[in-house]
Design a protein around this motif. Sequence first.
Motif, PDB file in Angstrom:
ATOM      1  N   UNK A 165       0.835  -1.203   0.000  1.00 28.73           N
ATOM      2  CA  UNK A 165       0.000   0.000   0.000  1.00 28.73           C
ATOM      3  C   UNK A 165       0.871   1.255   0.000  1.00 28.73           C
ATOM      4  N   UNK A 166       1.907   1.261   0.832  1.00 26.56           N
ATOM      5  CA  UNK A 166       2.784   2.433   0.900  1.00 26.56           C
ATOM      6  C   UNK A 166       3.501   2.662  -0.422  1.00 26.56           C
ATOM      7  N   UNK A 223       0.839   3.980  -2.897  1.00 26.79           N
ATOM      8  CA  UNK A 223       0.449   5.339  -2.530  1.00 26.79           C
ATOM      9  C   UNK A 223       1.582   6.320  -2.807  1.00 26.79           C
ATOM     10  N   UNK A 224       2.827   5.881  -2.544  1.00 30.25           N
ATOM     11  CA  UNK A 224       3.977   6.745  -2.814  1.00 30.25           C
ATOM     12  C   UNK A 224       4.124   7.010  -4.305  1.00 30.25           C
ATOM     13  N   UNK A 225       3.778   6.025  -5.135  1.00 23.76           N
ATOM     14  CA  UNK A 225       3.881   6.243  -6.581  1.00 23.76           C
ATOM     15  C   UNK A 225       2.916   7.338  -7.022  1.00 23.76           C
ATOM     16  N   UNK A 283       6.827  -5.301  -7.063  1.00 25.66           N
ATOM     17  CA  UNK A 283       5.788  -5.739  -6.136  1.00 25.66           C
ATOM     18  C   UNK A 283       6.042  -7.168  -5.671  1.00 25.66           C
ATOM     19  N   UNK A 284       6.521  -8.016  -6.581  1.00 24.24           N
ATOM     20  CA  UNK A 284       6.828  -9.402  -6.207  1.00 24.24           C
ATOM     21  C   UNK A 284       7.980  -9.460  -5.215  1.00 24.24           C
ATOM     22  N   UNK A 285       8.953  -8.540  -5.348  1.00 26.47           N
ATOM     23  CA  UNK A 285      10.083  -8.541  -4.411  1.00 26.47           C
ATOM     24  C   UNK A 285       9.623  -8.213  -2.998  1.00 26.47           C
ATOM     25  N   UNK A 286       8.593  -7.392  -2.860  1.00 31.34           N
ATOM     26  CA  UNK A 286       8.046  -7.119  -1.529  1.00 31.34           C
ATOM     27  C   UNK A 286       7.396  -8.371  -0.966  1.00 31.34           C
ATOM     28  N   UNK A 287       6.712  -9.126  -1.816  1.00 33.84           N
ATOM     29  CA  UNK A 287       6.104 -10.379  -1.363  1.00 33.84           C
ATOM     30  C   UNK A 287       7.164 -11.393  -0.957  1.00 33.84           C
ATOM     31  N   UNK A 339      -6.941   6.360   0.523  1.00 35.92           N
ATOM     32  CA  UNK A 339      -7.983   6.583  -0.493  1.00 35.92           C
ATOM     33  C   UNK A 339      -7.600   6.087  -1.880  1.00 35.92           C
ATOM     34  N   UNK A 340      -6.293   6.005  -2.164  1.00 33.03           N
ATOM     35  CA  UNK A 340      -5.875   5.587  -3.505  1.00 33.03           C
ATOM     36  C   UNK A 340      -5.935   4.084  -3.694  1.00 33.03           C
ATOM     37  N   UNK A 341      -5.714   3.299  -2.634  1.00 31.77           N
ATOM     38  CA  UNK A 341      -5.681   1.842  -2.777  1.00 31.77           C
ATOM     39  C   UNK A 341      -6.999   1.172  -2.422  1.00 31.77           C
ATOM     40  N   UNK A 342      -7.851   1.828  -1.639  1.00 31.76           N
ATOM     41  CA  UNK A 342      -9.101   1.194  -1.214  1.00 31.76           C
ATOM     42  C   UNK A 342      -9.986   0.757  -2.383  1.00 31.76           C
TER      43      UNK A 342
END
Length: 684
Positions: free
Chosen positions: A399-400, A403-405, A504-508, A577-580
Amino acid sequence: MVANKAGIEPVESGFPGGLRAPLAVVGAALCLLVAWCVIQLPAAARSGGALAVAQSQELLVNDLARATADSIGDVAGDLSTASALYTVHPDPTPAGTLAAITRGTPQALGLALVQRGVGTLLAGTGEPVPVESLPNKDIDRITVALVRDQSGATVVLTAAPLTGTDWLILVTTGLKIPAHTLSGQPAEALLLTTVDGQVVKSRGAFDPKYQPMVTAASANSTAVGSIVGDAGKGPVVDGARTTPIAVYAPILTGDPARPLGLNLVLVGSAPSQGTAQTPVETAWVTAVLAAAVLASLALLGFGFVVPLRRLRAEALGGHRRRKYRLREAAVVSAALRDEILPVKRGWISARLFVVLAVAPLLLCSAAVGVIAGEAVPNVPDLVVQGERGLAEVTAGALRDQMSASLSDLRTFATRATGDVASLKPALANLMAQNKRYRSVYVTDANGAVQVDAGRAPLRTIERPPGGSGLHQQNTAGRIPVLYASTPLPDRSHVLIGELDVTRLSSILRRSAGNGKLVDSGLRTLASADGYRAFDVLSDQALRQSVTDALGGVGRPGTDQIDGQWYVVAAATVTGSPSTDPLRWTVVLEQPLTTLPLPDNVVRRYALFAALAVGAAGLLLLGWYHLCFVRPLRRLAAAAVNLEQGDLKTVIYPERLNEIGTLSQCLDDARRQRTATTAPVPLLV
């Protein structure tokens, strides 16, 4: 007739050439293994409690530490992008320059513009920046350091040179701990500490009695680990005394990552003692191993070694004749005495006997290995809840990042005025400083790309969505197209940043086991392991976990997936609000056998013991077969030929051991028979 009438002196090599050598070597090793099982298996079964809980929290704390480092690194990325945009429309005055940079660094507590090399303050805004704390005022790249402001609080100081000038931009930002639910045991507080153990930021109730453990944990600024305090010294939970624990992970920033001088420390309490009840009964394993070892050693010793050594003594004339059950021994004994070999039932070949003697070891190895391999460990509820915490932290990190993007693009758009083509260097800088994008570009109102940086866009040309937000364009195809967009000030162009699915996969992959990011249709968008885009979750346990999480009720638990047991937990990528609106979910599945549990320790020990016993059995089988059984069988064949009248074939000893001595004796018997049957010459 016995061969030693010729006075044969046996020539035999010493250890490890004799019949007793394999029993001595392998038998001693097996006895030590059984003794190790007697000591270690029960101890491992009781090694749960605080240690197991502390180790299970290490991944969670490491994930939180990485999220903290990401938030610090985002400031450096924002500062770099703001500096690059400044070069598009530079302002010659320090005050105007600082105002332009300020709009691009919303997280800043204070900003300062100083003269490079000397550190003279040119302009400042917000809270006072401790310029004197910057160790090197002649830097040529972005640096991050930990300093104290005028109030004594610890803040992060980020410094960057301003391209085309001899100025430095200094930004101070506060420290924050990523959001994570502290639900009592085992976690009571999360702390950000310096290397000397000083707490600079905390969340939760921190009991000062944990300070010695916090100091010890903070001293290690390069590795993840845990410290377990004295048993029974923690608070009383459910009527039982607990043990204090501290789990720590360093905050690493930069590329390559370097210690910042901060540690994230989780302090709390855990059960003092584990349970000795494990799926693999330690007493049973030890008893079976001991019985197998005793049976094999006894069979080999009394059924193979002793008869052959008695036969050797008989051949040398120092032992009375005996009856033998080994067929080869009986054949050689009869040949030595020049007797007709009777056909008797109940004989067994040496090869078959050795195989049967070693069979208990091999069967025991297989049985223990199968039982230990199929055992399902008992998972404490605290460990299951820790997996839910890990899913929440992973979802929060995603999420961070997303949202940061969007925040990056909005900040970029505030300064993106004038000719669109002039933005290309700034777009390239945005790509270079933020690994979360695969491409960044500006489109016209119809979605056609006007200027871009990075790889070729994957997004299909279509009219961009109105306003700012995060979007998923496709639900089928080779690669998910995930992007953030925001309009430029002229309202005729849109800035779009496509997210890198690999990032995103690297975060997982930070989490243990296999983590997946799925959309509201349960289609896979990213995964820690290899995957096909948009594969729908097929296992019912995973589908139910995601459905529960989307419904607001996360229910972590253990489930069987494809014949293997996992801890399954899910958490939604919500909270901004951006990811919800995306309704994305992170689902983690971690094999029970990889968890730091005493049951798994017992299981690994049992598997090791089974493997060692099997290897010892194969070693015994190979040693006896190659060094004794095969030469003995060839010697028995020579004895049969001798009884059938072959007096010319010399019988050579193959090895200098007991079988070699029997070969010499049998050859001596052959020579004696040759001498007695030779014709007497006539005297003329």
